[in-house]
Design a protein around this motif. Structure first.
Motif, PDB file in Angstrom:
ATOM      1  N   ASP A 132       0.834  -1.202   0.000  1.00 53.85           N
ATOM      2  CA  ASP A 132       0.000   0.000   0.000  1.00 53.85           C
ATOM      3  C   ASP A 132       0.871   1.256   0.000  1.00 53.85           C
ATOM      4  O   ASP A 132       0.659   2.178  -0.785  1.00 53.85           O
ATOM      5  N   ALA A 133       1.870   1.295   0.872  1.00 56.05           N
ATOM      6  CA  ALA A 133       2.774   2.448   0.922  1.00 56.05           C
ATOM      7  C   ALA A 133       3.568   2.557  -0.385  1.00 56.05           C
ATOM      8  O   ALA A 133       3.783   3.663  -0.893  1.00 56.05           O
ATOM      9  N   ALA A 134       3.977   1.432  -0.937  1.00 58.10           N
ATOM     10  CA  ALA A 134       4.734   1.450  -2.198  1.00 58.10           C
ATOM     11  C   ALA A 134       3.885   2.024  -3.327  1.00 58.10           C
ATOM     12  O   ALA A 134       4.381   2.778  -4.160  1.00 58.10           O
ATOM     13  N   THR A 135       2.611   1.701  -3.320  1.00 55.50           N
ATOM     14  CA  THR A 135       1.708   2.236  -4.352  1.00 55.50           C
ATOM     15  C   THR A 135       1.522   3.737  -4.189  1.00 55.50           C
ATOM     16  O   THR A 135       1.553   4.492  -5.155  1.00 55.50           O
ATOM     17  N   ARG A 136       1.340   4.178  -2.964  1.00 49.06           N
ATOM     18  CA  ARG A 136       1.094   5.602  -2.714  1.00 49.06           C
ATOM     19  C   ARG A 136       2.338   6.457  -2.898  1.00 49.06           C
ATOM     20  O   ARG A 136       2.272   7.551  -3.434  1.00 49.06           O
ATOM     21  N   TYR A 137       3.489   5.992  -2.439  1.00 51.40           N
ATOM     22  CA  TYR A 137       4.708   6.798  -2.468  1.00 51.40           C
ATOM     23  C   TYR A 137       5.583   6.542  -3.688  1.00 51.40           C
ATOM     24  O   TYR A 137       6.418   7.373  -4.035  1.00 51.40           O
ATOM     25  N   GLY A 138       5.455   5.387  -4.295  1.00 51.40           N
ATOM     26  CA  GLY A 138       6.272   5.075  -5.466  1.00 51.40           C
ATOM     27  C   GLY A 138       7.738   4.904  -5.107  1.00 51.40           C
ATOM     28  O   GLY A 138       8.105   4.583  -3.984  1.00 51.40           O
ATOM     29  N   ASN A 139       8.580   5.133  -6.081  1.00 56.36           N
ATOM     30  CA  ASN A 139      10.032   5.078  -5.888  1.00 56.36           C
ATOM     31  C   ASN A 139      10.475   6.453  -5.409  1.00 56.36           C
ATOM     32  O   ASN A 139      10.337   7.440  -6.135  1.00 56.36           O
ATOM     33  N   MET A 140      11.024   6.501  -4.214  1.00 50.06           N
ATOM     34  CA  MET A 140      11.473   7.769  -3.629  1.00 50.06           C
ATOM     35  C   MET A 140      12.885   8.056  -4.123  1.00 50.06           C
ATOM     36  O   MET A 140      13.785   7.237  -3.943  1.00 50.06           O
ATOM     37  N   VAL A 141      13.065   9.216  -4.751  1.00 47.17           N
ATOM     38  CA  VAL A 141      14.357   9.613  -5.306  1.00 47.17           C
ATOM     39  C   VAL A 141      14.921  10.747  -4.443  1.00 47.17           C
ATOM     40  O   VAL A 141      14.301  11.796  -4.307  1.00 47.17           O
ATOM     41  N   TYR A 142      16.090  10.501  -3.866  1.00 52.66           N
ATOM     42  CA  TYR A 142      16.796  11.497  -3.064  1.00 52.66           C
ATOM     43  C   TYR A 142      18.040  11.896  -3.862  1.00 52.66           C
ATOM     44  O   TYR A 142      18.839  11.020  -4.203  1.00 52.66           O
ATOM     45  N   VAL A 143      18.200  13.176  -4.128  1.00 49.13           N
ATOM     46  CA  VAL A 143      19.381  13.681  -4.818  1.00 49.13           C
ATOM     47  C   VAL A 143      20.138  14.563  -3.836  1.00 49.13           C
ATOM     48  O   VAL A 143      19.569  15.513  -3.274  1.00 49.13           O
ATOM     49  N   ARG A 144      21.414  14.232  -3.632  1.00 48.11           N
ATOM     50  CA  ARG A 144      22.203  14.990  -2.652  1.00 48.11           C
ATOM     51  C   ARG A 144      22.322  16.443  -3.076  1.00 48.11           C
ATOM     52  O   ARG A 144      22.630  16.756  -4.226  1.00 48.11           O
ATOM     53  N   CYS A 145      22.051  17.336  -2.121  1.00 44.62           N
ATOM     54  CA  CYS A 145      22.156  18.772  -2.382  1.00 44.62           C
ATOM     55  C   CYS A 145      23.603  19.213  -2.236  1.00 44.62           C
ATOM     56  O   CYS A 145      24.379  18.637  -1.464  1.00 44.62           O
ATOM     57  N   ALA A 146      23.969  20.241  -2.981  1.00 48.08           N
ATOM     58  CA  ALA A 146      25.318  20.797  -2.882  1.00 48.08           C
ATOM     59  C   ALA A 146      25.546  21.332  -1.457  1.00 48.08           C
ATOM     60  O   ALA A 146      24.597  21.760  -0.799  1.00 48.08           O
ATOM     61  N   PRO A 147      26.787  21.298  -0.983  1.00 52.14           N
ATOM     62  CA  PRO A 147      27.054  21.827   0.357  1.00 52.14           C
ATOM     63  C   PRO A 147      26.629  23.304   0.455  1.00 52.14           C
ATOM     64  O   PRO A 147      26.735  24.051  -0.509  1.00 52.14           O
ATOM     65  N   GLN A 148      26.127  23.653   1.645  1.00 49.22           N
ATOM     66  CA  GLN A 148      25.741  25.055   1.863  1.00 49.22           C
ATOM     67  C   GLN A 148      26.983  25.912   1.902  1.00 49.22           C
ATOM     68  O   GLN A 148      28.036  25.511   2.386  1.00 49.22           O
ATOM     69  N   ARG A 149      26.857  27.154   1.384  1.00 46.77           N
ATOM     70  CA  ARG A 149      28.003  28.061   1.347  1.00 46.77           C
ATOM     71  C   ARG A 149      27.938  29.029   2.481  1.00 46.77           C
ATOM     72  O   ARG A 149      27.059  29.421   3.038  1.00 46.77           O
TER      73      ARG A 149
END
Length: 171
Positions: A154-171
């Motif tokens: 059920d959660a897989a259907t609702r959320y799908g494939n979760m894609v996390y992309v690393r953010c650049a370091p804060q300046r």
């Protein structure tokens, strides 16, 4: 007739004594293999805990987050996730060696563990065996992009494939 009463009393006393010995011996019947209780089934062997091939500190940081259902949308979703770095999803370090993340449908993040499996897959989830209902499988991870999918259908259907992309370091 006095004699028959005496004989009857002796017979009753003998029967009571025999019954007492029989009942008293019931506790030791199991010692000769005649147990009156059903045998307990053997406990399942506890599968040894397998460490994940991904360390928690590799996931700690700021991530852009998006999701997709259709595998053809992966590239577009990665670009959408990167754009979310303006408002990043933060994966924190847990106090017990895990990561701080949300479970499906939970408003409050909590410490989750990275778990390995016999099949070589990695999972993120609460305490318990790898691949549990509240876990998410790490579909892929290259250090920059993390893709997960919840085990619960059920959660897989609702959320799908979760894609996390690393953010650049804060300046």
């Amino acid at each position: 007739m006095v004699r028959s009463d005496g004989a009857r009393a002796a017979l009753n006393l003998g029967a009571a004594a025999a019954l007492a010995m029989f009942v008293g011996g019931c506790g030791s019947i199991g010692s000769i293999g005649l147990s009156t209780q059903p045998a307990q089934p053997p406990q399942p062997a506890v599968e040894p805990e397998i460490p994940a091939t991904i360390r928690a500190d590799e996931l700690v940081g700021r991530w852009g987050l998006a999701s997709y259902q259709n595998p053809n949308d992966r590239a577009r979703t990665e670009a959408a996730a990167k754009a979310q770095c303006r408002n990043p999803y933060v994966i924190g370090a847990g106090g017990n060696g895990g990561v701080i993340m949300h479970l499906a449908d939970e408003a409050t993040p909590q410490e989750l563990r990275l778990k390995g499996s016999q099949s070589g897959k990695n999972y993120i989830g609460p305490e318990g065996p790898a691949g549990g209902a509240k876990d998410r499988e790490i579909v892929s991870f290259d250090g920059r992009v993390l893709i997960t999918r919840f085990i619960d259908p059920d959660a897989a259907t609702r959320y799908g494939n979760m894609v996390y992309v690393r953010c650049a370091p804060q300046r």
